[in-house]
Write a protein that holds these residues in place. Structure first.
Motif, PDB file in Angstrom:
ATOM      1  N   VAL A   1      -1.018   1.940  11.030  1.00 49.93           N
ATOM      2  CA  VAL A   1      -1.599   3.286  11.013  1.00 49.93           C
ATOM      3  C   VAL A   1      -1.006   3.998  12.220  1.00 49.93           C
ATOM      4  O   VAL A   1      -0.827   3.407  13.279  1.00 49.93           O
ATOM      5  CB  VAL A   1      -3.146   3.223  11.086  1.00 49.93           C
ATOM      6  N   SER A   2      -0.670   5.276  12.040  1.00 50.02           N
ATOM      7  CA  SER A   2      -0.026   5.998  13.144  1.00 50.02           C
ATOM      8  C   SER A   2      -1.065   6.358  14.208  1.00 50.02           C
ATOM      9  O   SER A   2      -2.273   6.413  13.929  1.00 50.02           O
ATOM     10  CB  SER A   2       0.634   7.263  12.606  1.00 50.02           C
ATOM     11  N   GLN A   3      -0.563   6.631  15.395  1.00 47.13           N
ATOM     12  CA  GLN A   3      -1.464   7.019  16.487  1.00 47.13           C
ATOM     13  C   GLN A   3      -2.231   8.301  16.107  1.00 47.13           C
ATOM     14  O   GLN A   3      -3.395   8.457  16.447  1.00 47.13           O
ATOM     15  CB  GLN A   3      -0.656   7.259  17.777  1.00 47.13           C
TER      16      GLN A   3
ATOM     17  N   VAL B   1       0.835  -1.205   0.000  1.00 48.82           N
ATOM     18  CA  VAL B   1       0.000   0.000   0.000  1.00 48.82           C
ATOM     19  C   VAL B   1       0.867   1.252   0.000  1.00 48.82           C
ATOM     20  O   VAL B   1       0.755   2.119  -0.872  1.00 48.82           O
ATOM     21  CB  VAL B   1      -0.934   0.037   1.241  1.00 48.82           C
ATOM     22  N   THR B   2       1.765   1.361   0.995  1.00 48.00           N
ATOM     23  CA  THR B   2       2.479   2.617   1.241  1.00 48.00           C
ATOM     24  C   THR B   2       3.403   2.989   0.080  1.00 48.00           C
ATOM     25  O   THR B   2       4.093   2.138  -0.465  1.00 48.00           O
ATOM     26  CB  THR B   2       3.294   2.507   2.548  1.00 48.00           C
ATOM     27  N   GLU B   3       3.388   4.282  -0.256  1.00 45.15           N
ATOM     28  CA  GLU B   3       4.301   4.800  -1.287  1.00 45.15           C
ATOM     29  C   GLU B   3       5.092   5.967  -0.711  1.00 45.15           C
ATOM     30  O   GLU B   3       4.564   6.721   0.119  1.00 45.15           O
ATOM     31  CB  GLU B   3       3.508   5.258  -2.519  1.00 45.15           C
TER      32      GLU B   3
ATOM     33  N   GLY C   1       2.563   8.419   1.395  1.00 48.85           N
ATOM     34  CA  GLY C   1       2.518   8.208   2.845  1.00 48.85           C
ATOM     35  C   GLY C   1       1.125   7.819   3.291  1.00 48.85           C
ATOM     36  O   GLY C   1       0.438   7.015   2.650  1.00 48.85           O
ATOM     37  N   THR C   2       0.711   8.444   4.367  1.00 46.49           N
ATOM     38  CA  THR C   2      -0.586   8.142   4.961  1.00 46.49           C
ATOM     39  C   THR C   2      -1.752   8.485   4.031  1.00 46.49           C
ATOM     40  O   THR C   2      -2.834   7.927   4.151  1.00 46.49           O
ATOM     41  CB  THR C   2      -0.693   8.957   6.271  1.00 46.49           C
ATOM     42  N   ASP C   3      -1.531   9.382   3.111  1.00 49.92           N
ATOM     43  CA  ASP C   3      -2.588   9.814   2.194  1.00 49.92           C
ATOM     44  C   ASP C   3      -2.671   8.840   1.015  1.00 49.92           C
ATOM     45  O   ASP C   3      -2.206   9.120  -0.096  1.00 49.92           O
ATOM     46  CB  ASP C   3      -2.265  11.242   1.714  1.00 49.92           C
TER      47      ASP C   3
HETATM   48  C1  LIG Z   1       8.229  -1.820  10.232  1.00 47.94           C
HETATM   49  C2  LIG Z   1       7.206  -1.316   9.270  1.00 47.94           C
HETATM   50  C3  LIG Z   1       6.504  -2.208   8.490  1.00 47.94           C
HETATM   51  C4  LIG Z   1       5.583  -1.756   7.547  1.00 47.94           C
HETATM   52  N1  LIG Z   1       4.950  -2.668   6.721  1.00 47.94           N
HETATM   53  C5  LIG Z   1       4.139  -2.207   5.720  1.00 47.94           C
HETATM   54  C6  LIG Z   1       3.579  -3.125   4.764  1.00 47.94           C
HETATM   55  O1  LIG Z   1       3.770  -4.356   4.844  1.00 47.94           O
HETATM   56  N2  LIG Z   1       2.839  -2.624   3.750  1.00 47.94           N
HETATM   57  C7  LIG Z   1       2.595  -1.281   3.614  1.00 47.94           C
HETATM   58  O2  LIG Z   1       1.914  -0.902   2.677  1.00 47.94           O
HETATM   59  N3  LIG Z   1       3.126  -0.389   4.499  1.00 47.94           N
HETATM   60  C8  LIG Z   1       3.896  -0.816   5.542  1.00 47.94           C
HETATM   61  N4  LIG Z   1       4.444   0.078   6.433  1.00 47.94           N
HETATM   62  C9  LIG Z   1       4.215   1.504   6.252  1.00 47.94           C
HETATM   63  C10 LIG Z   1       3.328   2.108   7.325  1.00 47.94           C
HETATM   64  O3  LIG Z   1       2.000   1.673   7.161  1.00 47.94           O
HETATM   65  C11 LIG Z   1       3.497   3.623   7.247  1.00 47.94           C
HETATM   66  O4  LIG Z   1       4.830   3.922   7.625  1.00 47.94           O
HETATM   67  C12 LIG Z   1       2.523   4.362   8.110  1.00 47.94           C
HETATM   68  O5  LIG Z   1       1.217   4.177   7.628  1.00 47.94           O
HETATM   69  C13 LIG Z   1       2.833   5.860   8.160  1.00 47.94           C
HETATM   70  O6  LIG Z   1       3.002   6.380   6.864  1.00 47.94           O
HETATM   71  P1  LIG Z   1       4.317   7.194   6.492  1.00 47.94           P
HETATM   72  O7  LIG Z   1       5.480   6.455   7.026  1.00 47.94           O
HETATM   73  O8  LIG Z   1       4.313   7.491   5.043  1.00 47.94           O
HETATM   74  O9  LIG Z   1       4.172   8.547   7.325  1.00 47.94           O
HETATM   75  P2  LIG Z   1       3.696   9.981   6.761  1.00 47.94           P
HETATM   76  O10 LIG Z   1       2.382   9.860   6.057  1.00 47.94           O
HETATM   77  O11 LIG Z   1       4.824  10.594   6.022  1.00 47.94           O
HETATM   78  O12 LIG Z   1       3.484  10.749   8.134  1.00 47.94           O
HETATM   79  C14 LIG Z   1       4.566  11.192   8.943  1.00 47.94           C
HETATM   80  C15 LIG Z   1       4.026  11.614  10.302  1.00 47.94           C
HETATM   81  O13 LIG Z   1       3.077  12.681  10.160  1.00 47.94           O
HETATM   82  C16 LIG Z   1       1.854  12.323  10.770  1.00 47.94           C
HETATM   83  N5  LIG Z   1       0.741  12.876   9.976  1.00 47.94           N
HETATM   84  C17 LIG Z   1       0.597  12.866   8.618  1.00 47.94           C
HETATM   85  N6  LIG Z   1      -0.557  13.448   8.282  1.00 47.94           N
HETATM   86  C18 LIG Z   1      -1.178  13.816   9.438  1.00 47.94           C
HETATM   87  C19 LIG Z   1      -2.424  14.442   9.741  1.00 47.94           C
HETATM   88  N7  LIG Z   1      -3.289  14.799   8.803  1.00 47.94           N
HETATM   89  N8  LIG Z   1      -2.730  14.643  11.042  1.00 47.94           N
HETATM   90  C20 LIG Z   1      -1.864  14.276  12.031  1.00 47.94           C
HETATM   91  N9  LIG Z   1      -0.690  13.656  11.792  1.00 47.94           N
HETATM   92  C21 LIG Z   1      -0.349  13.447  10.513  1.00 47.94           C
HETATM   93  C22 LIG Z   1       1.835  10.806  10.763  1.00 47.94           C
HETATM   94  O14 LIG Z   1       0.983  10.297  11.780  1.00 47.94           O
HETATM   95  C23 LIG Z   1       3.297  10.478  11.023  1.00 47.94           C
HETATM   96  O15 LIG Z   1       3.567  10.515  12.398  1.00 47.94           O
HETATM   97  C24 LIG Z   1       5.344  -0.363   7.412  1.00 47.94           C
HETATM   98  C25 LIG Z   1       6.037   0.543   8.226  1.00 47.94           C
HETATM   99  C26 LIG Z   1       6.956   0.085   9.137  1.00 47.94           C
HETATM  100  C27 LIG Z   1       7.719   1.082   9.976  1.00 47.94           C
END
Ligand SMILES: Cc1cc2nc3c(=O)[nH]c(=O)nc-3n(C[C@H](O)[C@H](O)[C@H](O)COP(=O)(O)OP(=O)(O)OC[C@H]3O[C@@H](n4cnc5c(N)ncnc54)[C@H](O)[C@@H]3O)c2cc1C
Length: 388
Positions: A368-370, A126-128, A132-134
């Motif tokens: 999913v982040s807190q 999923v993640t790119e 990121g989260t979007d």
């Molecule tokens: C060990 C590990 C295993 C993983 N395995 C997988 C997997 O198998 N498949 C997969 O697809 N992904 C995987 N992931 C990815 C993971 O799901 C993402 O890292 C996570 O969803 C956060 O996305 P990001 O890292 O892009 O953070 P970003 O989207 O860049 O966000 C960075 C920070 O900003 C905060 N933030 C962003 N927007 C907002 C907002 N609107 N309001 C408040 N806070 C915000 C976030 O909470 C975060 O703390 C894995 C990650 C890790 C660390």
């Protein structure tokens, strides 16, 4: 209202505990340090028939619910296997539900029996890096061609990609700028991890090193139409279906790590003598451990309620999100306190709590982040305006 597990659930839990605990902390420490997939552990659970626990019986699985799947993963984490153990099978345990619910009959027949017996490993892409989260901002694109699609794009953090034969992949089939709602135009596929067309690079990371996560580069990968899961354009909706169960499972895994850390900390507090008495006799050492116990127990109630509601077919978004948040915090605090209780030795690998700490930290970030959980509760439970 009652809070008891059924006798069958208790029995299942005891069985999972016994098998998980036959792999000790030293096994996990070695796998973590060597960055080696724990095949012995995985194969033992496959041979014991555990991996298909939640896959329907018609496909060779156990046909049980998320409560049983969660108990299994909690026991694995609590054995000291932590996220290293859970991540070997997390996706097989419930992630294939997308195929159970939306896959074609042919895809189900092809995939589910071999997932249930453990011979097929599937990861979830999923993640790119630039989305990121979007998730609706992903740009990995599947272009329609004769007989199928050609996929190009990039994913990041894809756990187990290097040890899997297949990946559930979310792509865009219509660009975001060409859809009315940003959640439209996304499509799920089950793709072969064809190393001619897919380049994988393991990401050096802080913990859970027995199971690697990868950067994934997909270059002109052709997939037949039969690899599509469900209807074109509905991928985001299918993805949402899987979010609550994933949060419920992660919550139980976090709980398990917290329990493992607290068990070690309590033992050490009883045994370690400083100033002529066990350190646990000092309330400054005992109270934080008692608090950790209380937080884990409270988080467990929410996690069990979320699982129960999911299995009853009741709405459970509030409970699943709350459980993920509470368990991630309680697990992390317990792991942190376990290091504190061990003093300097908490920082040494020998006592294993530093490994639990590193693994419990993931739970506050992924899947999913807190913060995104708090966004969910703010918007969907409290009715506050969406902030992003
Ligand atoms: C060990 C590990 C295993 C993983 N395995 C997988 C997997 O198998 N498949 C997969 O697809 N992904 C995987 N992931 C990815 C993971 O799901 C993402 O890292 C996570 O969803 C956060 O996305 P990001 O890292 O892009 O953070 P970003 O989207 O860049 O966000 C960075 C920070 O900003 C905060 N933030 C962003 N927007 C907002 C907002 N609107 N309001 C408040 N806070 C915000 C976030 O909470 C975060 O703390 C894995 C990650 C890790 C660390």
């Amino acid at each position: 209202m009652h809070f008891e597990l059924t006798p069958d659930q208790e029995q299942l839990r005891a069985g999972a505990r016994e098998l998980a605990r036959s792999f000790g902390d030293d096994y996990w420490a070695e796998k973590d340090q060597k960055v080696e997939f724990p095949w012995e552990f995985y194969n033992a659970f496959a041979e014991g028939g555990w991996l298909g626990i939640a896959i329907p019986t018609e496909f060779g699985g156990g046909g049980l619910g998320i409560t049983e799947a969660a108990l299994l993963l909690e026991e694995i984490a609590a054995s000291g296997a932590g996220m290293n153990g859970c991540s070997t099978m997390h996706l097989t345990i419930f992630g294939l539900n997308t195929i159970v619910k939306h896959g074609s009959a042919d895809l189900q027949k092809e995939i589910l029996p071999s997932a249930a017996d453990g011979s097929l490993h599937v990861c979830f892409g999923v993640t790119e890096p630039n989305a990121g989260t979007d998730t609706t901002s992903i740009t990995t694109f599947a272009e329609k061609v004769d007989g199928g699609y050609v996929i190009n794009g990039r994913k990041v953090w894809i756990t187990k990609a290097g040890d899997s034969q297949k990946m559930i992949l979310i792509t865009r089939t219509t660009k975001r700028e060409d859809v009315t709602r940003s959640t439209d135009g996304m499509t799920l596929f089950l793709i072969d991890i064809d190393r001619e067309k897919i380049d994988l690079r393991a990401i050096p990371k802080m913990g859970r090193n027995a199971v690697s996560s990868y950067e994934v580069f997909i270059d002109n990968l052709f997939v037949p139409e039969s690899a599509r899961i469900g209807e074109e354009g509905k991928g985001f909706k299918y993805l949402l279906d899987g979010l609550n169960p994933e949060r419920i499972l992660l919550a139980h895994e976090a709980l398990g790590i917290g329990r493992a850390a607290l068990e070690k900390a309590t033992r050490y507090a009883k045994e370690r003598v400083v100033f002529g008495r066990p350190i646990g006799k000092n309330q400054g050492v005992a109270f934080p451990l008692a608090e950790a116990q209380i937080r884990l127990d409270a988080a467990e109630l929410m996690a069990r309620q979320a699982a129960w509601r999911y299995d009853q077919g009741l709405p459970c978004g509030q409970q699943a999100n709350s459980a993920k948040w509470l368990c991630a915090e309680a697990g992390f605090q317990a792991a942190d306190q376990a290091i504190q209780t061990h003093g300097g030795m908490g920082y040494a690998r020998e006592y294993h709590v530093e490994r639990y700490f590193r693994e419990s930290r993931i739970m506050r970030l992924a899947p999913v982040s807190q913060e995104m959980v708090l966004n969910y509760v703010s918007q969907h439970v409290l009715g506050l305006p969406k902030s992003y």
